[in-house]
Design a protein around this motif. Structure first.
Motif, PDB file in Angstrom:
ATOM      1  N   ALA A   3       0.850  -1.190   0.000  1.00 26.62           N
ATOM      2  CA  ALA A   3       0.000   0.000   0.000  1.00 26.62           C
ATOM      3  C   ALA A   3       0.885   1.239   0.000  1.00 26.62           C
ATOM      4  N   ALA A   4       0.420   2.296  -0.641  1.00 27.41           N
ATOM      5  CA  ALA A   4       1.161   3.557  -0.663  1.00 27.41           C
ATOM      6  C   ALA A   4       1.126   4.186   0.730  1.00 27.41           C
ATOM      7  N   VAL A   5       2.237   4.803   1.120  1.00 28.40           N
ATOM      8  CA  VAL A   5       2.373   5.426   2.429  1.00 28.40           C
ATOM      9  C   VAL A   5       2.691   6.899   2.242  1.00 28.40           C
ATOM     10  N   ARG A   6       2.005   7.742   2.982  1.00 23.44           N
ATOM     11  CA  ARG A   6       2.293   9.184   2.937  1.00 23.44           C
ATOM     12  C   ARG A   6       3.489   9.455   3.837  1.00 23.44           C
ATOM     13  N   GLU A   7       4.613   9.787   3.225  1.00 20.95           N
ATOM     14  CA  GLU A   7       5.847  10.047   3.973  1.00 20.95           C
ATOM     15  C   GLU A   7       5.885  11.462   4.535  1.00 20.95           C
ATOM     16  N   GLN A   8       5.288  12.419   3.847  1.00 20.95           N
ATOM     17  CA  GLN A   8       5.438  13.820   4.215  1.00 20.95           C
ATOM     18  C   GLN A   8       4.244  14.368   4.984  1.00 20.95           C
ATOM     19  N   SER A   9       3.051  14.243   4.416  1.00 17.55           N
ATOM     20  CA  SER A   9       1.890  14.872   5.029  1.00 17.55           C
ATOM     21  C   SER A   9       0.627  14.205   4.520  1.00 17.55           C
ATOM     22  N   ASN A  10      -0.435  14.313   5.293  1.00 15.86           N
ATOM     23  CA  ASN A  10      -1.715  13.756   4.855  1.00 15.86           C
ATOM     24  C   ASN A  10      -2.368  14.624   3.791  1.00 15.86           C
ATOM     25  N   ASP A  11      -1.808  15.809   3.542  1.00 15.89           N
ATOM     26  CA  ASP A  11      -2.379  16.733   2.560  1.00 15.89           C
ATOM     27  C   ASP A  11      -1.854  16.519   1.147  1.00 15.89           C
ATOM     28  N   THR A  12      -0.872  15.661   0.986  1.00 16.82           N
ATOM     29  CA  THR A  12      -0.281  15.434  -0.331  1.00 16.82           C
ATOM     30  C   THR A  12      -0.435  13.978  -0.728  1.00 16.82           C
ATOM     31  N   ASP A  13      -0.417  13.742  -2.037  1.00 24.86           N
ATOM     32  CA  ASP A  13      -0.466  12.364  -2.519  1.00 24.86           C
ATOM     33  C   ASP A  13       0.830  11.653  -2.132  1.00 24.86           C
ATOM     34  N   PRO A  14       0.743  10.340  -1.904  1.00 24.92           N
ATOM     35  CA  PRO A  14       1.957   9.605  -1.575  1.00 24.92           C
ATOM     36  C   PRO A  14       2.961   9.673  -2.729  1.00 24.92           C
ATOM     37  N   MET A  15       4.220   9.883  -2.396  1.00 25.15           N
ATOM     38  CA  MET A  15       5.270   9.868  -3.409  1.00 25.15           C
ATOM     39  C   MET A  15       5.540   8.417  -3.787  1.00 25.15           C
ATOM     40  N   PRO A  16       5.737   8.116  -5.090  1.00 28.53           N
ATOM     41  CA  PRO A  16       6.047   6.739  -5.475  1.00 28.53           C
ATOM     42  C   PRO A  16       7.276   6.232  -4.721  1.00 28.53           C
ATOM     43  N   GLY A  17       7.235   4.965  -4.371  1.00 24.77           N
ATOM     44  CA  GLY A  17       8.346   4.397  -3.625  1.00 24.77           C
ATOM     45  C   GLY A  17       8.481   2.910  -3.832  1.00 24.77           C
ATOM     46  N   PHE A  18       9.596   2.396  -3.340  1.00 15.09           N
ATOM     47  CA  PHE A  18       9.832   0.960  -3.383  1.00 15.09           C
ATOM     48  C   PHE A  18      10.755   0.570  -2.247  1.00 15.09           C
ATOM     49  N   TYR A  19      10.797  -0.720  -1.988  1.00 24.65           N
ATOM     50  CA  TYR A  19      11.542  -1.270  -0.864  1.00 24.65           C
ATOM     51  C   TYR A  19      12.482  -2.356  -1.370  1.00 24.65           C
ATOM     52  N   VAL A  20      13.678  -2.373  -0.826  1.00 22.52           N
ATOM     53  CA  VAL A  20      14.638  -3.445  -1.113  1.00 22.52           C
ATOM     54  C   VAL A  20      15.046  -4.064   0.221  1.00 22.52           C
ATOM     55  N   PRO A  21      15.351  -5.363   0.216  1.00 20.98           N
ATOM     56  CA  PRO A  21      15.767  -5.991   1.474  1.00 20.98           C
ATOM     57  C   PRO A  21      17.142  -5.464   1.905  1.00 20.98           C
ATOM     58  N   ASN A  22      17.269  -5.096   3.180  1.00 18.72           N
ATOM     59  CA  ASN A  22      18.552  -4.551   3.610  1.00 18.72           C
ATOM     60  C   ASN A  22      19.678  -5.574   3.531  1.00 18.72           C
TER      61      ASN A  22
END
Length: 168
Positions: A100-119
């Motif tokens: 699911a998309a996560v809002r990193e900055q604020s609830n007032d903006t659309d979530p920025m595209p992102g991805f995760y890699v295993p550490n």
């Protein structure tokens, strides 16, 4: 967990110069990251301990990045099984899940595209430790600090905060 911004593209699609590619948040995370932060996986699988330095490179994209490259998502062609190229790296990462998309900055903006890699496949230079607790998380700070120092007594520990304080 650790995060940065990087340009991305889908392998096999027309190549754009780095400065014209979409920018996404990349986070290096442990296998329990999604469960710990209650971030649902919409499709595919989470990382496991088998996603280590000897395994094929894998990635979990978020729904915002999925919609950027596959505008019909969640209908239409599935991103699972496709390959993501990050930055100037030549080796593609296999998309194994969509979070699911996560809002990193604020609830007032659309979530920025992102991805995760295993550490385990992309060890960060610095990291953030996140824990889920029962009761007041501040009551666990000292014990967690002691455990980290027991593993590595030279490890600096700073900014111990609750997720509520960070969100506020």
């Amino acid at each position: 967990c650790s995060s940065d911004l990087t340009p991305v593209r889908i392998a096999g699609r027309p190549e754009l110069p780095l400065n014209r590619r979409p920018i996404a948040i990349v986070q290096q995370v442990s296998p329990d990251y999604f469960r710990t932060l209650s971030i649902p996986l919409e499709r595919g699988r989470a990382f496991t301990t088998r996603d280590d330095a000897n395994a094929p490179l894998v990635v979990i994209i978020d729904a915002s990045l999925a919609r950027h490259f596959w505008p019909l998502y969640p209908q239409g062609e599935s991103p699972i099984g496709q390959h993501l190229l990050i930055g100037s790296h030549k080796e593609p990462l296999l998309i194994v899940g969509i979070a699911a998309a996560v809002r990193e900055q604020s609830n007032d903006t659309d979530p920025m595209p992102g991805f995760y890699v295993p550490n385990a496949q992309a060890p960060p230079q610095s990291a953030m430790l996140m824990l889920r607790t029962k009761g007041d998380p501040a009551n666990f700070a000292s014990a967690v600090r002691q455990q980290v120092l027991a593993i590595d007594h030279n490890q600096p520990i700073s900014e111990v905060r609750t997720l509520s304080a960070i969100v506020d």
